[in-house]
Scaffold this active site. Structure first.
Site, PDB file in Angstrom:
ATOM      1  N   HIS A 159      -2.612  16.215  -1.523  1.00 27.15           N
ATOM      2  CA  HIS A 159      -3.420  15.207  -2.236  1.00 27.15           C
ATOM      3  C   HIS A 159      -2.620  13.917  -2.484  1.00 27.15           C
ATOM      4  O   HIS A 159      -2.919  13.176  -3.405  1.00 27.15           O
ATOM      5  CB  HIS A 159      -3.953  15.745  -3.565  1.00 27.15           C
ATOM      6  CG  HIS A 159      -4.553  17.117  -3.470  1.00 27.15           C
ATOM      7  ND1 HIS A 159      -5.886  17.335  -3.201  1.00 27.15           N
ATOM      8  CD2 HIS A 159      -3.974  18.345  -3.564  1.00 27.15           C
ATOM      9  CE1 HIS A 159      -6.121  18.643  -3.161  1.00 27.15           C
ATOM     10  NE2 HIS A 159      -4.969  19.278  -3.364  1.00 27.15           N
ATOM     11  N   SER A 280       5.394 -12.558   7.301  1.00 32.65           N
ATOM     12  CA  SER A 280       4.154 -13.216   6.901  1.00 32.65           C
ATOM     13  C   SER A 280       4.342 -14.719   7.031  1.00 32.65           C
ATOM     14  O   SER A 280       5.432 -15.237   6.780  1.00 32.65           O
ATOM     15  CB  SER A 280       3.823 -12.848   5.456  1.00 32.65           C
ATOM     16  OG  SER A 280       2.977 -13.830   4.890  1.00 32.65           O
ATOM     17  N   LYS A 286       8.026 -10.925   2.948  1.00 33.67           N
ATOM     18  CA  LYS A 286       7.352  -9.796   3.592  1.00 33.67           C
ATOM     19  C   LYS A 286       8.006  -9.314   4.878  1.00 33.67           C
ATOM     20  O   LYS A 286       8.495 -10.092   5.680  1.00 33.67           O
ATOM     21  CB  LYS A 286       5.899 -10.184   3.923  1.00 33.67           C
ATOM     22  CG  LYS A 286       5.061 -10.457   2.699  1.00 33.67           C
ATOM     23  CD  LYS A 286       4.418  -9.209   2.158  1.00 33.67           C
ATOM     24  CE  LYS A 286       3.190  -8.876   2.967  1.00 33.67           C
ATOM     25  NZ  LYS A 286       2.523  -7.710   2.432  1.00 33.67           N
ATOM     26  N   GLU A 293       0.822   0.085  11.962  1.00 32.31           N
ATOM     27  CA  GLU A 293      -0.536  -0.326  11.576  1.00 32.31           C
ATOM     28  C   GLU A 293      -1.425  -0.490  12.808  1.00 32.31           C
ATOM     29  O   GLU A 293      -2.582  -0.087  12.827  1.00 32.31           O
ATOM     30  CB  GLU A 293      -0.502  -1.642  10.810  1.00 32.31           C
ATOM     31  CG  GLU A 293       0.068  -1.551   9.415  1.00 32.31           C
ATOM     32  CD  GLU A 293       0.186  -2.923   8.791  1.00 32.31           C
ATOM     33  OE1 GLU A 293      -0.785  -3.365   8.158  1.00 32.31           O
ATOM     34  OE2 GLU A 293       1.232  -3.567   8.958  1.00 32.31           O
TER      35      GLU A 293
END
Ligand code: ARG
Length: 462
Positions: A159, A280, A286, A293
């Site tokens: 979970h 970024s 970043k 991804e």
């Protein structure tokens, strides 16, 4: 040629509508089958010569012409033409232009229907070989990590909540096992791909005394397809491949998801190499895990291709239908996507740096040894349900005191259950917890090392 300029133009009086010509053409995408089309044609010509339908001279001329065409295509000098519809007729027309009469005989005893089905199978067989190679490279990287990190403790999750301590090596080996099943599936699939349609001709076979076993042998097929209608009609092998690819992409997608989570500041379990991340344009701090991804995202398009192929096939009567021309783009894109994603992962994984201290700290914070305490009580004669309750109280206490279970004093623990002795601290450590799960398939470092050995033996990785 005929008055419509088409190889099949004999019975036509009017030229093809210009839009229809472009609409029905497949050459823009099926030209990538050219090397396999040529390979198939050479074997077909050899077989025709063996049975006396072509003379040896004709056969040699055909092979010479086809080899020249292969060179032209490789050097990007080949005059591809939409008017010639597909890869097969482009090559055949060029062959006749190069060698004359003999070129016109190549298409004896075959049809584009068995030709294209053969080309795709040759192509896919090759591609599966490449894919298995990349997959294995990734699997080996995972085994290296599993071995190097067999003692590295991290929280195991259910979970997405801290559950019990495991080792990072055990976690990497879990991914290896999933990919091993994908490997097996692709190998199985390749067996069914490796069957030869050629000789089915348009759908019914041919009156020429062809030797399909000879052609199959020349092309390295396991055997010729046993039924000509089936051979030109079905694309189940492509669907099967794309399904196996979708499952593999699903695994890579789940894996990606973990890498993305692990690189976030909140987890901070691993460091991805800079070479596999991007920045970024607005936020200077970043470092984004773009590669995982993107792999996660690309799983979607492969799922889409499976659905496209299933839908393509579902209402087709026997035998060949032009619908089948639509099999190629989803199949090609599945192959390309899978190869790229595997390559990215195989290149990236050896450079992933586990942050051992961070992972251990996270395991410490999550009361990951609570089950160990319950198991300890059971060994002291407390029924498991009561033990569960007692440990729940201990967790409550630790939460209130902002400490770990191992930081509770013996007096505090004893107050909760008199059966607790000072040997309890051994089971409350993370190392003790993982070492205790020392059976086949368990997370104990020793078991992980043995699992890695067994895995290496199984897939021949040294
Ligand atoms: N381009 C066609 C395909 O991809 C080749 C077979 C065409 N056969 C035919 N009878 N029109 O399926």
């Amino acid at each position: 040629m005929t008055n419509t300029g088409k190889l099949w133009g004999g019975r036509f009086e009017q030229p093809t509508d210009a839009f229809v010509e472009a609409f029905t053409a497949s050459v823009n995408f099926d030209k990538r089958l050219a090397p396999y089309d040529i390979q198939g044609s050479i074997a077909h010509a050899r077989m025709l010569s063996k049975i006396g339908v072509l003379t040896q001279e004709e056969c040699q001329a055909i092979i010479g012409g086809l080899e020249q065409i292969a060179g032209e295509i490789e050097r990007e000098e080949f005059p591809w033409s939409i008017a010639l519809e597909d890869v097969h007729m482009n090559i055949e027309a060029r062959l006749t232009a190069l060698i004359g009469e003999a070129g016109k005989k190549l298409h004896t005893a075959r049809s584009r229907n068995d030709q294209v089905a053969t080309d795709i199978r040759l192509y896919l067989r090759d591609q599966i070989g490449d894919i298995l190679g990349e997959l294995k490279r990734l699997q080996m990287a995972l085994l290296d990590l599993a071995e190097a990190e067999a003692d590295t403790i991290m929280p195991g999750f259910t979970h997405l909540q801290v559950a019990q301590p495991v080792t990072f090596g055990h976690h990497m080996h879990a991914w290896f096992e999933m990919l091993m099943r994908d490997y097996d599936r692709l190998q199985e699939c390749r067996r069914r791909v490796n069957v030869m349609p050629l000789g089915a001709a348009a759908l019914a076979g041919t009156p020429f005394p062809i030797d399909r076993f000879y052609t199959a042998q020349l092309l390295g097929f396991e055997r010729p397809a046993a039924n000509s209608l089936d051979a030109v009609s079905d694309r189940d092998f492509a669907i099967e491949f794309c399904s196996a690819a979708a499952l593999l992409m699903t695994h890579l997608s789940r894996f990606s998801e973990e890498l993305v989570i692990w690189t976030s500041a909140q987890f901070d379990f691993i460091q991805l190499p800079d070479a596999f991340c991007t920045g970024s344009s607005i936020m200077p701090q970043k470092k984004n895990p773009d590669v995982p991804e993107l792999v996660r995202g690309k799983a979607g398009r492969v799922n889409g291709h499976v659905m496209a192929l299933l839908t393509l096939m579902k209402a087709q009567p026997l035998a060949y239908n032009k619908d089948n021309q639509e099999d190629k783009e989803p199949l090609f894109d599945t192959v390309d996507t899978l190869k790229d994603c595997l390559r990215a992962f195989a290149d990236m994984m050896p450079h992933v740096q586990p942050k051992r201290e961070r992972m251990k700290e996270a395991a410490r914070q999550g009361f990951a040894t609570a089950t160990d305490l319950a198991d300890y009580l059971v060994r002291k004669g407390v029924p498991f349900r009561d033990a569960h309750e007692i440990v729940g109280k201990a967790v409550q206490l630790a939460l209130a005191e902002h400490c770990d279970l191992a930081d509770l004093s013996l007096a505090q623990l004893h107050a909760l259950c008199p059966a607790i002795g000072d040997d309890v601290y051994r089971v409350l450590t993370l190392e003790g917890s993982v070492a205790a799960r020392n059976h086949y398939g368990g997370t104990a470092p020793q078991q992980v090392r043995e699992a890695v050995q067994a895995a290496r033996a199984r897939c021949g990785g040294g």
